[in-house]
Design a protein around this motif. Structure first.
Motif, PDB file in Angstrom:
ATOM      1  N   ASP A 238      -3.455  12.457 -16.537  1.00  0.00           N
ATOM      2  CA  ASP A 238      -1.999  12.620 -16.586  1.00  0.00           C
ATOM      3  C   ASP A 238      -1.318  11.288 -16.245  1.00  0.00           C
ATOM      4  OD1 ASP A 238       0.655  13.228 -16.269  1.00  0.00           O
ATOM      5  OD2 ASP A 238       0.304  15.077 -15.145  1.00  0.00           O
ATOM      6  N   PRO A 239      -0.565  10.735 -17.192  1.00  0.00           N
ATOM      7  CA  PRO A 239       0.075   9.426 -16.967  1.00  0.00           C
ATOM      8  C   PRO A 239       0.999   9.423 -15.749  1.00  0.00           C
ATOM      9  CG  PRO A 239       0.280  10.078 -19.265  1.00  0.00           C
ATOM     10  CD  PRO A 239      -0.289  11.257 -18.537  1.00  0.00           C
ATOM     11  N   ARG A 240       1.512  10.605 -15.368  1.00  0.00           N
ATOM     12  CA  ARG A 240       2.379  10.637 -14.189  1.00  0.00           C
ATOM     13  C   ARG A 240       1.614  10.309 -12.915  1.00  0.00           C
ATOM     14  NH1 ARG A 240       4.891  16.410 -15.242  1.00  0.00           N
ATOM     15  NH2 ARG A 240       2.733  16.572 -15.951  1.00  0.00           N
ATOM     16  N   ASN A 241       0.280  10.414 -12.999  1.00  0.00           N
ATOM     17  CA  ASN A 241      -0.535  10.066 -11.824  1.00  0.00           C
ATOM     18  C   ASN A 241      -0.749   8.558 -11.682  1.00  0.00           C
ATOM     19  OD1 ASN A 241      -0.878  12.702 -11.056  1.00  0.00           O
ATOM     20  ND2 ASN A 241      -2.799  12.966 -12.212  1.00  0.00           N
ATOM     21  N   ILE A 242      -0.377   7.805 -12.720  1.00  0.00           N
ATOM     22  CA  ILE A 242      -0.753   6.384 -12.719  1.00  0.00           C
ATOM     23  C   ILE A 242      -0.153   5.633 -11.540  1.00  0.00           C
ATOM     24  CG2 ILE A 242      -0.492   4.201 -13.965  1.00  0.00           C
ATOM     25  CD1 ILE A 242      -1.046   5.700 -16.558  1.00  0.00           C
ATOM     26  N   THR A 243       1.165   5.729 -11.358  1.00  0.00           N
ATOM     27  CA  THR A 243       1.778   4.953 -10.267  1.00  0.00           C
ATOM     28  C   THR A 243       1.259   5.371  -8.888  1.00  0.00           C
ATOM     29  OG1 THR A 243       3.727   4.696 -11.659  1.00  0.00           O
ATOM     30  CG2 THR A 243       3.937   4.033  -9.379  1.00  0.00           C
ATOM     31  N   PRO A 244       1.288   6.683  -8.553  1.00  0.00           N
ATOM     32  CA  PRO A 244       0.750   7.022  -7.229  1.00  0.00           C
ATOM     33  C   PRO A 244      -0.711   6.612  -7.056  1.00  0.00           C
ATOM     34  CG  PRO A 244       1.274   9.007  -8.510  1.00  0.00           C
ATOM     35  CD  PRO A 244       1.891   7.857  -9.215  1.00  0.00           C
ATOM     36  N   CYS A 245      -1.502   6.745  -8.128  1.00  0.00           N
ATOM     37  CA  CYS A 245      -2.922   6.385  -7.999  1.00  0.00           C
ATOM     38  C   CYS A 245      -3.127   4.881  -7.817  1.00  0.00           C
ATOM     39  CB  CYS A 245      -3.727   6.898  -9.200  1.00  0.00           C
ATOM     40  SG  CYS A 245      -4.149   8.642  -9.031  1.00  0.00           S
ATOM     41  N   MET A 246      -2.229   4.075  -8.394  1.00  0.00           N
ATOM     42  CA  MET A 246      -2.314   2.627  -8.155  1.00  0.00           C
ATOM     43  C   MET A 246      -2.139   2.355  -6.660  1.00  0.00           C
ATOM     44  SD  MET A 246      -2.489   0.661 -11.068  1.00  0.00           S
ATOM     45  CE  MET A 246      -1.401  -0.771 -11.127  1.00  0.00           C
ATOM     46  N   HIS A 247      -1.181   3.048  -6.047  1.00  0.00           N
ATOM     47  CA  HIS A 247      -0.961   2.856  -4.606  1.00  0.00           C
ATOM     48  C   HIS A 247      -2.151   3.364  -3.796  1.00  0.00           C
ATOM     49  CE1 HIS A 247       3.065   1.322  -4.839  1.00  0.00           C
ATOM     50  NE2 HIS A 247       3.468   2.337  -5.580  1.00  0.00           N
ATOM     51  N   LEU A 248      -2.637   4.557  -4.169  1.00  0.00           N
ATOM     52  CA  LEU A 248      -3.774   5.127  -3.442  1.00  0.00           C
ATOM     53  C   LEU A 248      -4.997   4.223  -3.560  1.00  0.00           C
ATOM     54  CD1 LEU A 248      -3.362   8.900  -4.369  1.00  0.00           C
ATOM     55  CD2 LEU A 248      -3.206   7.903  -2.068  1.00  0.00           C
ATOM     56  N   HIS A 249      -5.153   3.649  -4.746  1.00  0.00           N
ATOM     57  CA  HIS A 249      -6.288   2.765  -4.947  1.00  0.00           C
ATOM     58  C   HIS A 249      -6.195   1.538  -4.045  1.00  0.00           C
ATOM     59  CE1 HIS A 249      -8.411  -0.404  -7.570  1.00  0.00           C
ATOM     60  NE2 HIS A 249      -9.264   0.157  -6.757  1.00  0.00           N
ATOM     61  N   PHE A 250      -4.973   0.998  -3.921  1.00  0.00           N
ATOM     62  CA  PHE A 250      -4.763  -0.142  -3.024  1.00  0.00           C
ATOM     63  C   PHE A 250      -5.078   0.232  -1.584  1.00  0.00           C
ATOM     64  CE2 PHE A 250      -2.166  -3.340  -5.431  1.00  0.00           C
ATOM     65  CZ  PHE A 250      -2.961  -4.390  -5.040  1.00  0.00           C
ATOM     66  N   ILE A 251      -4.673   1.435  -1.225  1.00  0.00           N
ATOM     67  CA  ILE A 251      -4.927   1.889   0.143  1.00  0.00           C
ATOM     68  C   ILE A 251      -6.434   1.981   0.392  1.00  0.00           C
ATOM     69  CG2 ILE A 251      -4.719   3.884   1.679  1.00  0.00           C
ATOM     70  CD1 ILE A 251      -1.905   4.328   0.515  1.00  0.00           C
ATOM     71  N   ALA A 252      -7.141   2.576  -0.577  1.00  0.00           N
ATOM     72  CA  ALA A 252      -8.600   2.705  -0.432  1.00  0.00           C
ATOM     73  C   ALA A 252      -9.245   1.329  -0.315  1.00  0.00           C
ATOM     74  CB  ALA A 252      -9.185   3.465  -1.620  1.00  0.00           C
ATOM     75  N   LYS A 253      -8.759   0.394  -1.141  1.00  0.00           N
ATOM     76  CA  LYS A 253      -9.311  -0.962  -1.104  1.00  0.00           C
ATOM     77  C   LYS A 253      -9.026  -1.612   0.249  1.00  0.00           C
ATOM     78  CE  LYS A 253     -11.488  -4.417  -2.916  1.00  0.00           C
ATOM     79  NZ  LYS A 253     -12.924  -4.289  -3.244  1.00  0.00           N
ATOM     80  N   ASN A 254      -7.859  -1.338   0.814  1.00  0.00           N
ATOM     81  CA  ASN A 254      -7.533  -1.897   2.129  1.00  0.00           C
ATOM     82  C   ASN A 254      -8.482  -1.368   3.206  1.00  0.00           C
ATOM     83  OD1 ASN A 254      -5.475  -3.479   1.225  1.00  0.00           O
ATOM     84  ND2 ASN A 254      -3.821  -2.138   1.886  1.00  0.00           N
TER      85      ASN A 254
END
Lengths: 236, 236
Positions: A179-195
């Protein structure tokens, strides 16, 4: 006699700095867990506290570096003693960076809290943060007790954190494709996981310092990294 | 007379270390540009060279830290001189991290080169890398010449890099929403852009060290960050 006196003055100085390191470590441990909890419970107020609290962590790093420099200047420690003082500066640098990552997570949490809940990933992320926090606790214990075995255990556990990160990375890719609507939140979540994964790297650096202090062996330069996402193929 | 002798011995030691810093800086500048060029031209061989070259950069950091510790131990520098030696260690730490980011970009390049070309973003990324490389060159010049004005110019230019990153971040979001097949490559490209942005932060740290060395003023703790993506709303 004079030499005896100088040696114990150095020891007292070093102990005082180490106490500050432990205090700093306590604040950083709390910041990790608060940041993860704020993310999971969408608690913007707690996130704000984490952001504010980073100032105290930064202040302690500065204090520790000034103290260490003062000890080097006054006591002119040689060889092993100098190595000890330099390690204190490195460890406070690692702690400061872990605190920065916690602050960054808190910043993104405020944004994520405004949107819909994307997935159960926040719980997985809290487990990952919990593991890093336990590693940090053990790394600092291994430092105070000069316990090489415990330090090596911490280094080994970083692989688990890397694996948790890899699993999350793949999960986020799937959500985004669904779902493309997940793209922006998932970008943030991915950054958090990477942190969180990077926090683990800094905890590992602290443990490696302990190994170096006690054994004199530099940790391997190319310790195997288990973050394999940089080689995830184009199409998943 | 003895004091004169000690002072100039310290100066000689410091100059020798600063020469190593400049050498390290040269290697890092080359790594930044090679990594960006390899990404743009999909040159896997050049990317591989960047990855290999990082060992020399790491080796120089170690050498510089050992030399600095030796100078502290032998010369027991006080006040301003001690600050100088400590700054050398911090700057070499910043350079080492910039080198790591270049290596990381090179790693992801090898993966991206296997897929289709997503966008013209690689050229935008090269421009961003070029700006960071120029900032680094100026930061190191400002260090050697103790030029506060140039250092402050470098600090100001970091805002441009942050803005370039913000623009890329939004571009990647758009690409991902347009076509799910773009998601994986864009995740990698986004990481690469973030790495370049972080390089800029480390260059800024070097410039801040110069300001501190010359004026004694600590740079502001909360210098304004122009990476605003952590507050990008959920729906773009």
């Amino acid at each position: 006699m004079v030499e005896q006196h100088i040696a114990s003055a150095f020891d007292r100085d070093l102990e005082a700095i180490q106490a500050q390191i432990m205090k700093m470590g306590g604040l950083v441990e709390a910041a990790i867990m608060d940041a993860a909890r704020a993310l999971e419970t969408r608690d913007e107020e707690l996130a704000q506290q984490v952001r504010q609290g980073d100032k105290a962590i930064d202040g302690l790093e500065e204090l520790i570096n000034e103290e260490a420099a003062r000890v080097i200047a006054i006591r002119a420690p040689a060889a092993v003693d100098l190595r000890l003082v330099l390690s204190v500066m490195k460890i406070s640098g690692n702690l400061e960076r872990i605190g920065d990552y916690a602050k960054n997570i808190a910043k993104r949490t405020a944004v994520l809290a405004q949107g819909p809940n994307v997935s159960e990933s926040a719980a997985a992320m809290r487990r990952m943060a919990r593991e890093v926090e336990l590693m940090l606790k053990d790394a600092l214990d291994s430092y105070i007790q000069r316990d090489v075995e415990l330090a090596q255990d911490v280094i080994a556990r970083d692989r688990d954190v890397d694996q948790m990160y890899n699993a999350l990375f793949r999960e986020f890719l799937t959500f985004m494709m669904e779902d493309p609507r997940n793209i922006t939140p998932c970008m943030h979540l991915h950054f958090i996981a990477k942190n969180v994964e990077r926090m683990g790297d800094h905890v590992t650096s602290i443990a490696e310092q302990v190994v170096y202090l006690v054994t004199g062996d530099k940790p391997e330069d190319d310790r195997q990294k288990a973050d394999t996402t940089s080689s995830v193929p184009q199409e998943v």
